[in-house]
Design a protein around this motif. Structure first.
Motif, PDB file in Angstrom:
ATOM      1  N   THR A 109       0.624  -1.393   0.025  1.00 58.06           N
ATOM      2  CA  THR A 109       0.129   0.094   0.209  1.00 58.06           C
ATOM      3  C   THR A 109       0.895   1.122  -0.044  1.00 58.06           C
ATOM      4  N   CYS A 152      -2.605   5.002  -2.800  1.00 56.18           N
ATOM      5  CA  CYS A 152      -3.293   3.485  -3.608  1.00 56.18           C
ATOM      6  C   CYS A 152      -3.268   2.510  -2.641  1.00 56.18           C
ATOM      7  N   GLY A 153      -4.864   1.910  -1.922  1.00 54.18           N
ATOM      8  CA  GLY A 153      -4.570   0.452  -1.272  1.00 54.18           C
ATOM      9  C   GLY A 153      -5.166  -1.027  -2.998  1.00 54.18           C
ATOM     10  N   ILE A 177       1.582  -0.305   6.926  1.00 56.81           N
ATOM     11  CA  ILE A 177       2.668  -1.368   6.738  1.00 56.81           C
ATOM     12  C   ILE A 177       2.715  -2.328   8.241  1.00 56.81           C
ATOM     13  N   ALA A 204      -7.645  -4.607   6.100  1.00 59.13           N
ATOM     14  CA  ALA A 204      -6.120  -5.252   5.392  1.00 59.13           C
ATOM     15  C   ALA A 204      -6.731  -5.876   4.666  1.00 59.13           C
ATOM     16  N   THR A 240     -10.560  -5.029   1.439  1.00 60.64           N
ATOM     17  CA  THR A 240     -12.457  -4.440   1.204  1.00 60.64           C
ATOM     18  C   THR A 240     -12.895  -5.541   1.379  1.00 60.64           C
ATOM     19  N   ILE A 292     -13.754  -4.986  -2.227  1.00 60.82           N
ATOM     20  CA  ILE A 292     -12.574  -5.542  -3.768  1.00 60.82           C
ATOM     21  C   ILE A 292     -12.893  -7.020  -3.707  1.00 60.82           C
TER      22      ILE A 292
HETATM   23  C1  LIG Z   1      -5.173  -3.079   9.759  1.00 66.83           C
HETATM   24  C2  LIG Z   1      -4.486  -3.135   8.629  1.00 66.83           C
HETATM   25  C3  LIG Z   1      -3.510  -3.686   7.950  1.00 66.83           C
HETATM   26  C4  LIG Z   1      -2.821  -3.126   7.076  1.00 66.83           C
HETATM   27  N1  LIG Z   1      -1.739  -4.256   6.537  1.00 66.83           N
HETATM   28  C5  LIG Z   1      -1.018  -3.827   5.032  1.00 66.83           C
HETATM   29  C6  LIG Z   1       0.294  -4.243   5.160  1.00 66.83           C
HETATM   30  O1  LIG Z   1       0.700  -4.822   5.974  1.00 66.83           O
HETATM   31  N2  LIG Z   1       0.538  -4.524   4.142  1.00 66.83           N
HETATM   32  C7  LIG Z   1       0.144  -2.569   3.019  1.00 66.83           C
HETATM   33  O2  LIG Z   1       0.337  -2.784   2.211  1.00 66.83           O
HETATM   34  N3  LIG Z   1      -1.052  -2.739   3.514  1.00 66.83           N
HETATM   35  C8  LIG Z   1      -2.009  -3.495   4.488  1.00 66.83           C
HETATM   36  N4  LIG Z   1      -3.097  -2.411   4.823  1.00 66.83           N
HETATM   37  C9  LIG Z   1      -3.382  -1.184   3.983  1.00 66.83           C
HETATM   38  C10 LIG Z   1      -5.119  -2.324   3.110  1.00 66.83           C
HETATM   39  O3  LIG Z   1      -4.486  -2.931   2.219  1.00 66.83           O
HETATM   40  C11 LIG Z   1      -5.764  -0.958   2.481  1.00 66.83           C
HETATM   41  O4  LIG Z   1      -6.214  -0.053   3.746  1.00 66.83           O
HETATM   42  C12 LIG Z   1      -6.487  -1.895   1.736  1.00 66.83           C
HETATM   43  O5  LIG Z   1      -6.077  -2.251   0.330  1.00 66.83           O
HETATM   44  C13 LIG Z   1      -7.378  -0.712   1.352  1.00 66.83           C
HETATM   45  O6  LIG Z   1      -6.665   0.820   0.783  1.00 66.83           O
HETATM   46  P1  LIG Z   1      -7.168   2.186   0.946  1.00 66.83           P
HETATM   47  O7  LIG Z   1      -6.792   2.141   2.558  1.00 66.83           O
HETATM   48  O8  LIG Z   1      -5.835   3.048   0.549  1.00 66.83           O
HETATM   49  O9  LIG Z   1      -8.379   2.840   0.584  1.00 66.83           O
HETATM   50  P2  LIG Z   1      -8.870   3.233  -0.909  1.00 66.83           P
HETATM   51  O10 LIG Z   1      -8.759   2.008  -1.883  1.00 66.83           O
HETATM   52  O11 LIG Z   1      -9.037   3.965  -1.092  1.00 66.83           O
HETATM   53  O12 LIG Z   1     -10.211   2.709  -0.568  1.00 66.83           O
HETATM   54  C14 LIG Z   1     -11.789   3.544  -0.059  1.00 66.83           C
HETATM   55  C15 LIG Z   1     -12.953   3.035   0.012  1.00 66.83           C
HETATM   56  O13 LIG Z   1     -13.455   2.518  -1.219  1.00 66.83           O
HETATM   57  C16 LIG Z   1     -13.509   1.879  -1.587  1.00 66.83           C
HETATM   58  N5  LIG Z   1     -12.982   1.214  -2.902  1.00 66.83           N
HETATM   59  C17 LIG Z   1     -12.485   1.454  -3.350  1.00 66.83           C
HETATM   60  N6  LIG Z   1     -12.502   1.174  -4.819  1.00 66.83           N
HETATM   61  C18 LIG Z   1     -13.740   0.229  -4.985  1.00 66.83           C
HETATM   62  C19 LIG Z   1     -14.255  -0.362  -5.968  1.00 66.83           C
HETATM   63  N7  LIG Z   1     -13.786  -0.958  -7.682  1.00 66.83           N
HETATM   64  N8  LIG Z   1     -16.039  -0.729  -6.232  1.00 66.83           N
HETATM   65  C20 LIG Z   1     -16.073  -0.441  -4.661  1.00 66.83           C
HETATM   66  N9  LIG Z   1     -15.846   0.690  -3.837  1.00 66.83           N
HETATM   67  C21 LIG Z   1     -14.310   0.368  -4.093  1.00 66.83           C
HETATM   68  C22 LIG Z   1     -12.498   0.590  -0.256  1.00 66.83           C
HETATM   69  O14 LIG Z   1     -13.040  -0.901  -0.164  1.00 66.83           O
HETATM   70  C23 LIG Z   1     -12.690   1.593   0.292  1.00 66.83           C
HETATM   71  O15 LIG Z   1     -13.933   1.436   1.094  1.00 66.83           O
HETATM   72  C24 LIG Z   1      -3.913  -2.353   6.365  1.00 66.83           C
HETATM   73  C25 LIG Z   1      -4.878  -2.062   6.374  1.00 66.83           C
HETATM   74  C26 LIG Z   1      -4.908  -1.849   7.654  1.00 66.83           C
HETATM   75  C27 LIG Z   1      -5.874  -1.399   7.743  1.00 66.83           C
END
Ligand SMILES: Cc1cc2nc3c(=O)[nH]c(=O)nc-3n(C[C@H](O)[C@H](O)[C@H](O)COP(=O)(O)OP(=O)(O)OC[C@H]3O[C@@H](n4cnc5c(N)ncnc54)[C@H](O)[C@@H]3O)c2cc1C
Length: 384
Positions: free
Chosen positions: A126, A130-131, A157, A361, A364, A367
Motif C-alpha cells: 500500500t 492507493c491501496g 504496513i 487489511a 476491503t 474488493i
Molecule cells: C489493519 C490494517 C493492516 C494493514 N496491513 C497492511 C500491510 O501489512 N501491508 C500493506 O501493503 N497494506 C496494509 N494495509 C492496507 C490495506 O491493504 C488497505 O487499507 C486496503 O487495501 C484499502 O486501501 P485504502 O486504505 O487505500 O483504501 P482505498 O483503496 O482508497 O479505498 C477506500 C474505500 O473505497 C472503496 N473502493 C475502492 N475501490 C473500489 C471499487 N472499485 N469498488 C467499490 N469500492 C471501492 C474501498 O472498499 C474503501 O472502502 C493494512 C490496512 C489495515 C487497516
C-alpha cells in the motif's frame, strides 16, 4: 471426498499450538494488545516452536507442513494473541513467493533466518495514494549497473516498525500499470530508509507503519522473479494470506464468544443465569453458526491450496465473510457482558477495535466481492 476433518497429526499440532498459546502468549496478553510494539523475544519463542517456518520446506529450516496446518496454528494462536497469528501469516507469503519464483540462492539466504525469528518480515504494498488499486503504486526502482535505486513511500504496513525486511512491489516501469511492477526483498536498515508509526484505533502491537525510501540502493539479486512479473507474484500470495487473515480474526471472535458463553452462564438477571434467556442464547447460537461457516470456508480454501487447486474465489470469500461475522460476534459478545464488556478491564472492547482492521487489511469487502464476481462471471465483466 475421502474425509471431512483434520488428520490425527493436524489435531496433535492443534493441541501443541493451543498449549503454547496458553503457556507463552496468555501471560501479559491483555497489556500487550494495547502497546505499539510486538516484543521481539516473544517472536523468537514463536519461532523456536517452528511456527514461523511451518510451510517452509525442511531443507531450508522450516517444518515442511501443509497450508491447513498453517491455518490451525494461526487460528489457535490468534484465540489468545492475534499478533502471533499475524506473525505466523506473513512469512508464509515469503515461502510461497520464493518457492514459486525465487532462486536457490535466495531460498538459502532468506528462509533460515526468517524461520528462526532472526529476520522479521512485512509485506509493503500500500502507498498513501492507493491501496485497493495496487497496480497504481508509484514507488520506483531505477536500474543501473550496480542494481536498483528505490524511491517512494509505503504505508499501513503491519509489523512495519519492527520488521527487518519488507517484501515490496515497486515500479520498474513507471509508465506501465501491473506489468511495470517488480517484486523485491528490501532490508529495512539500508541507508535512505526511515519509518514512522501510524497511531491506529486497534491492531496496535503489530504496528502500522509508513516506510519512506529515498534513493535506497538495492542489489539486483534481491528481486524475486523477472522485471515486470512482480504484480503477479504478489497477487499469487494474496490467495493464502487472505485466508490467514480470515482465520486470525476468527480466532479473535471465537475467544470472544467463548468468554460470552462463560459470562452468560454465571451472570444472573431476574433471578436466573442470563444464558437461559433466548435474547442471549440465540445470539450465541447464531454467532457460533456464522463463525463455524466462515471457518469451514477458510479450511476448504487452504485444503484446495494443498491440493494445488485454484482457490482465489474461496480465499476472497473467506476474507470477505470472516471479518464481517467476527466483528458482529465480538460486538454481541461485548453486549452480552453488559457494561463490563465495554470497559477496558475486559479484553472485548479492544478485540472489537482490532477486528475492524481486518475488514480492510489485505483488501476491503468491496474488493473481495469484485474478485468473487470476476471468478464467477469472467474477467470481461470486471468494472475496469
Ligand atoms: C489493519 C490494517 C493492516 C494493514 N496491513 C497492511 C500491510 O501489512 N501491508 C500493506 O501493503 N497494506 C496494509 N494495509 C492496507 C490495506 O491493504 C488497505 O487499507 C486496503 O487495501 C484499502 O486501501 P485504502 O486504505 O487505500 O483504501 P482505498 O483503496 O482508497 O479505498 C477506500 C474505500 O473505497 C472503496 N473502493 C475502492 N475501490 C473500489 C471499487 N472499485 N469498488 C467499490 N469500492 C471501492 C474501498 O472498499 C474503501 O472502502 C493494512 C490496512 C489495515 C487497516
Amino acid at each position: 471426498m475421502s474425509g471431512f476433518g483434520f488428520s490425527e497429526e493436524q489435531e496433535m499440532f492443534r493441541r501443541t499450538a493451543r498449549d503454547f498459546a496458553q503457556r507463552e502468549l496468555a501471560p501479559g496478553g491483555k497489556e500487550r494488545v494495547k502497546q505499539d510494539r510486538y516484543p521481539r523475544e516473544l517472536l523468537k519463542r514463536i519461532a523456536d516452536m517452528g511456527f514461523l517456518g511451518i510451510v517452509t520446506p525442511s531443507e531450508y529450516g522450516g517444518q515442511g507442513a501443509d497450508w491447513v496446518t498453517l491455518g490451525i496454528a494461526i487460528e489457535e494462536l490468534s484465540k489468545v494473541d492475534y499478533g502471533a497469528g499475524l506473525a505466523v501469516s506473513v512469512p508464509a507469503i515469503l515461502s510461497r513467493a520464493l518457492l514459486a519464483r525465487g532462486s536457490e540462492e535466495m531460498r538459502r539466504k532468506w528462509f533460515p533466518p526468517v524461520a528462526k525469528g532472526e529476520w522479521i518480515s512485512c509485506l509493503a504494498v500500500t502507498e498513501p495514494h492507493c491501496g485497493s488499486d495496487a497496480a497504481a503504486i508509484k514507488t520506483t526502482a531505477v536500474r543501473d549497473e550496480d542494481g536498483y535505486l528505490l524511491s517512494g513511500e509505503k504505508t499501513s504496513i503491519t509489523f512495519g516498525m519492527i520488521a527487518d525486511f519488507a517484501m515490496m512491489p515497486v515500479k520498474t516501469d513507471p509508465m506501465a500499470k501491473a506489468r511495470g511492477v517488480s517484486f523485491f526483498l528490501v532490508p529495512l536498515d539500508l541507508p535512505g530508509i526511515t519509518r514512522s508509526l501510524i497511531p491506529d484505533m486497534g491492531y496496535k502491537p503489530v504496528t502500522a507503519a509508513s516506510i519512506f525510501l529515498d534513493n535506497v540502493r538495492l542489489p539486483a539479486e534481491n528481486r524475486i522473479g523477472g522485471e515486470g512479473e512482480g504484480f503477479y507474484v504478489v497477487m499469487g500470495q494474496f490467495d493464502v494470506l487472505r485466508v490467514c487473515l480470515a482465520l486470525t480474526v476468527l480466532g479473535v471472535a471465537e475467544a470472544s464468544l467463548e468468554d460470552a458463553i462463560s459470562y452468560a452462564k454465571q451472570r444472573t438477571a431476574f433471578g436466573q443465569p442470563i444464558a437461559r434467556f433466548e435474547g442471549v442464547s440465540f445470539k450465541i447460537a447464531e454467532h457460533a453458526t456464522w463463525l463455524e461457516a466462515a471457518r469451514l470456508l477458510c479450511y476448504r480454501a487452504l485444503w484446495l491450496a494443498d491440493q494445488g487447486s485454484p482457490h482465489t474465489k474461496e480465499a476472497a470469500m473467506s476474507k470477505w465473510l470472516a471479518p464481517v461475522v467476527a466483528v458482529n460476534a465480538i460486538h454481541d459478545s461485548l453486549l452480552i457482558h453488559g457494561h463490563v464488556g465495554y470497559s477496558e478491564e475486559y479484553p472485548i472492547e479492544q478485540r472489537l477495535r482490532d477486528a475492524i482492521g481486518f475488514e480492510m487489511a489485505d483488501g476491503t469487502a468491496q474488493i473481495m466481492k469484485m474478485i468473487i464476481a470476476r471468478e464467477l462471471m469472467g474477467r470481461e465483466f470486471r468494472p475496469y
